[in-house]
Design a protein around this motif. Sequence first.
Motif, PDB file in Angstrom:
ATOM      1  N   ARG A  20      58.587  37.841  45.152  1.00  0.00           N
ATOM      2  CA  ARG A  20      58.744  38.630  43.920  1.00  0.00           C
ATOM      3  C   ARG A  20      57.583  38.429  42.953  1.00  0.00           C
ATOM      4  N   HIS A  21      56.768  37.412  43.200  1.00  0.00           N
ATOM      5  CA  HIS A  21      55.633  37.119  42.322  1.00  0.00           C
ATOM      6  C   HIS A  21      54.406  37.863  42.836  1.00  0.00           C
ATOM      7  N   GLU A  22      53.715  38.582  41.955  1.00  0.00           N
ATOM      8  CA  GLU A  22      52.632  39.460  42.386  1.00  0.00           C
ATOM      9  C   GLU A  22      51.464  38.729  43.042  1.00  0.00           C
ATOM     10  N   LYS A  23      51.301  37.431  42.753  1.00  0.00           N
ATOM     11  CA  LYS A  23      50.164  36.702  43.311  1.00  0.00           C
ATOM     12  C   LYS A  23      50.564  35.680  44.365  1.00  0.00           C
ATOM     13  N   ALA A  24      51.827  35.688  44.775  1.00  0.00           N
ATOM     14  CA  ALA A  24      52.295  34.634  45.677  1.00  0.00           C
ATOM     15  C   ALA A  24      52.780  35.171  47.016  1.00  0.00           C
ATOM     16  N   GLY A  25      52.321  36.344  47.399  1.00  0.00           N
ATOM     17  CA  GLY A  25      52.739  36.905  48.680  1.00  0.00           C
ATOM     18  C   GLY A  25      52.372  36.019  49.856  1.00  0.00           C
ATOM     19  N   ASP A  26      51.191  35.379  49.784  1.00  0.00           N
ATOM     20  CA  ASP A  26      50.768  34.495  50.876  1.00  0.00           C
ATOM     21  C   ASP A  26      51.663  33.263  50.974  1.00  0.00           C
ATOM     22  N   LEU A  27      52.146  32.789  49.823  1.00  0.00           N
ATOM     23  CA  LEU A  27      53.077  31.657  49.838  1.00  0.00           C
ATOM     24  C   LEU A  27      54.372  32.041  50.535  1.00  0.00           C
ATOM     25  N   VAL A 197      23.846  26.798  45.323  1.00  0.00           N
ATOM     26  CA  VAL A 197      24.368  27.266  44.037  1.00  0.00           C
ATOM     27  C   VAL A 197      24.881  28.690  44.214  1.00  0.00           C
ATOM     28  N   ILE A 198      26.151  28.894  43.899  1.00  0.00           N
ATOM     29  CA  ILE A 198      26.758  30.224  43.987  1.00  0.00           C
ATOM     30  C   ILE A 198      27.069  30.695  42.575  1.00  0.00           C
ATOM     31  N   ASP A 199      26.457  31.797  42.186  1.00  0.00           N
ATOM     32  CA  ASP A 199      26.691  32.378  40.863  1.00  0.00           C
ATOM     33  C   ASP A 199      27.723  33.495  40.989  1.00  0.00           C
ATOM     34  N   LEU A 200      28.776  33.404  40.190  1.00  0.00           N
ATOM     35  CA  LEU A 200      29.866  34.374  40.232  1.00  0.00           C
ATOM     36  C   LEU A 200      30.028  35.044  38.875  1.00  0.00           C
ATOM     37  N   GLU A 201      30.580  36.234  38.890  1.00  0.00           N
ATOM     38  CA  GLU A 201      30.821  36.965  37.647  1.00  0.00           C
ATOM     39  C   GLU A 201      32.282  37.397  37.585  1.00  0.00           C
ATOM     40  N   LYS A 202      32.976  36.976  36.540  1.00  0.00           N
ATOM     41  CA  LYS A 202      34.375  37.356  36.361  1.00  0.00           C
ATOM     42  C   LYS A 202      34.490  38.861  36.103  1.00  0.00           C
ATOM     43  N   LYS A 203      35.560  39.440  36.597  1.00  0.00           N
ATOM     44  CA  LYS A 203      35.846  40.825  36.222  1.00  0.00           C
ATOM     45  C   LYS A 203      36.470  40.888  34.839  1.00  0.00           C
ATOM     46  N   GLN A 204      37.210  39.828  34.488  1.00  0.00           N
ATOM     47  CA  GLN A 204      37.876  39.781  33.184  1.00  0.00           C
ATOM     48  C   GLN A 204      37.401  38.554  32.427  1.00  0.00           C
ATOM     49  N   ASN A 205      36.743  38.761  31.309  1.00  0.00           N
ATOM     50  CA  ASN A 205      36.236  37.657  30.507  1.00  0.00           C
ATOM     51  C   ASN A 205      37.336  37.144  29.574  1.00  0.00           C
ATOM     52  N   GLY A 206      37.060  36.038  28.889  1.00  0.00           N
ATOM     53  CA  GLY A 206      37.993  35.515  27.901  1.00  0.00           C
ATOM     54  C   GLY A 206      38.994  34.523  28.442  1.00  0.00           C
ATOM     55  N   LEU A 207      38.838  34.115  29.703  1.00  0.00           N
ATOM     56  CA  LEU A 207      39.766  33.160  30.307  1.00  0.00           C
ATOM     57  C   LEU A 207      38.987  32.098  31.059  1.00  0.00           C
ATOM     58  N   LYS A 208      39.291  30.835  30.774  1.00  0.00           N
ATOM     59  CA  LYS A 208      38.700  29.748  31.548  1.00  0.00           C
ATOM     60  C   LYS A 208      39.568  29.500  32.771  1.00  0.00           C
ATOM     61  N   TRP A 209      38.989  29.640  33.949  1.00  0.00           N
ATOM     62  CA  TRP A 209      39.741  29.421  35.176  1.00  0.00           C
ATOM     63  C   TRP A 209      40.032  27.931  35.350  1.00  0.00           C
ATOM     64  N   PRO A 210      41.254  27.553  35.726  1.00  0.00           N
ATOM     65  CA  PRO A 210      41.553  26.141  35.981  1.00  0.00           C
ATOM     66  C   PRO A 210      40.933  25.647  37.279  1.00  0.00           C
ATOM     67  N   ASP A 211      40.632  26.577  38.176  1.00  0.00           N
ATOM     68  CA  ASP A 211      39.998  26.213  39.443  1.00  0.00           C
ATOM     69  C   ASP A 211      39.377  27.462  40.037  1.00  0.00           C
ATOM     70  N   LEU A 212      38.464  27.262  40.971  1.00  0.00           N
ATOM     71  CA  LEU A 212      37.827  28.388  41.652  1.00  0.00           C
ATOM     72  C   LEU A 212      38.850  29.210  42.424  1.00  0.00           C
ATOM     73  N   LEU A 213      39.735  28.511  43.140  1.00  0.00           N
ATOM     74  CA  LEU A 213      40.697  29.175  44.007  1.00  0.00           C
ATOM     75  C   LEU A 213      42.072  29.240  43.365  1.00  0.00           C
ATOM     76  N   GLY A 214      42.785  30.296  43.673  1.00  0.00           N
ATOM     77  CA  GLY A 214      44.155  30.428  43.211  1.00  0.00           C
ATOM     78  C   GLY A 214      45.105  29.873  44.243  1.00  0.00           C
ATOM     79  N   TYR A 215      46.371  29.739  43.901  1.00  0.00           N
ATOM     80  CA  TYR A 215      47.362  29.261  44.846  1.00  0.00           C
ATOM     81  C   TYR A 215      47.727  30.378  45.803  1.00  0.00           C
ATOM     82  N   GLY A 216      48.256  29.978  46.939  1.00  0.00           N
ATOM     83  CA  GLY A 216      48.678  30.956  47.936  1.00  0.00           C
ATOM     84  C   GLY A 216      47.586  31.319  48.910  1.00  0.00           C
TER      85      GLY A 216
END
Length: 218
Positions: A20-27, A197-216
């Motif tokens: 039911r969670h939009e980002k946890a389908g893999d879990l 060195v890998i340079d990345l660009e966020k699609k959405q600014n204004g948020l500090k990511w807690p980690d590179l990877l998300g759960y799931g």
Amino acid sequence: MASADSVQQALEKFADTFQRHEKAGDLAKLTRHVLSLLGDADTRARGVETLIQLQDQLHIARRLGNFVEEANAVEAIAGRMRTDDAYCLDSPLPMVQAEQSDEMKALIKQMQEADLQSRPYEFLNTADSEEMTVNISVPAETQMKDVSVKLSATKIRVEIKGHEMQPCIIDGSFFQAVDPAGCDHHLEGSGAKRMLVIDLEKKQNGLKWPDLLGYGAM
């Protein structure tokens, strides 16, 4: 989750919650795979290994403040499964303390710090910048032909020939989406300070990511 639930009932509820969670389908998929493997005595060992993978993914979610109850329960189940061959899907769910003692909180903090230190990369980002950087120490002789960085808006996989971690250094889903057009990578430094060195660009600014990877990420 009722205290009288069996392991199977609890895991089935967790899978439904993740779905039911939009980002946890893999879990959800991973949890159902665990159920399938643990349901057959011939694949129990693989089931326990996969359960530990689920536990690791839920540790990431718990650090972000998500699925705390599920993470604690899966951790308890995995602990019993690893030490008790008779413990199975029909067994009652282990008791999980609702509140943690100061000693347990300190232990969890130490585990989280050790987890950060053991990662094969350094992740740098701030809330006020759309640019992020991933630094990976590589063997001194590494050249660009030895490096493979494949990424999309949501996933990244990094392979480095000769690195102690094989077959890949990073393989998972970003915490949030990036703009692939704004991403690049290069090598710098020499000897013990050789680095990818890998340079990345966020699609959405204004948020500090807690980690590179998300759960799931699987």
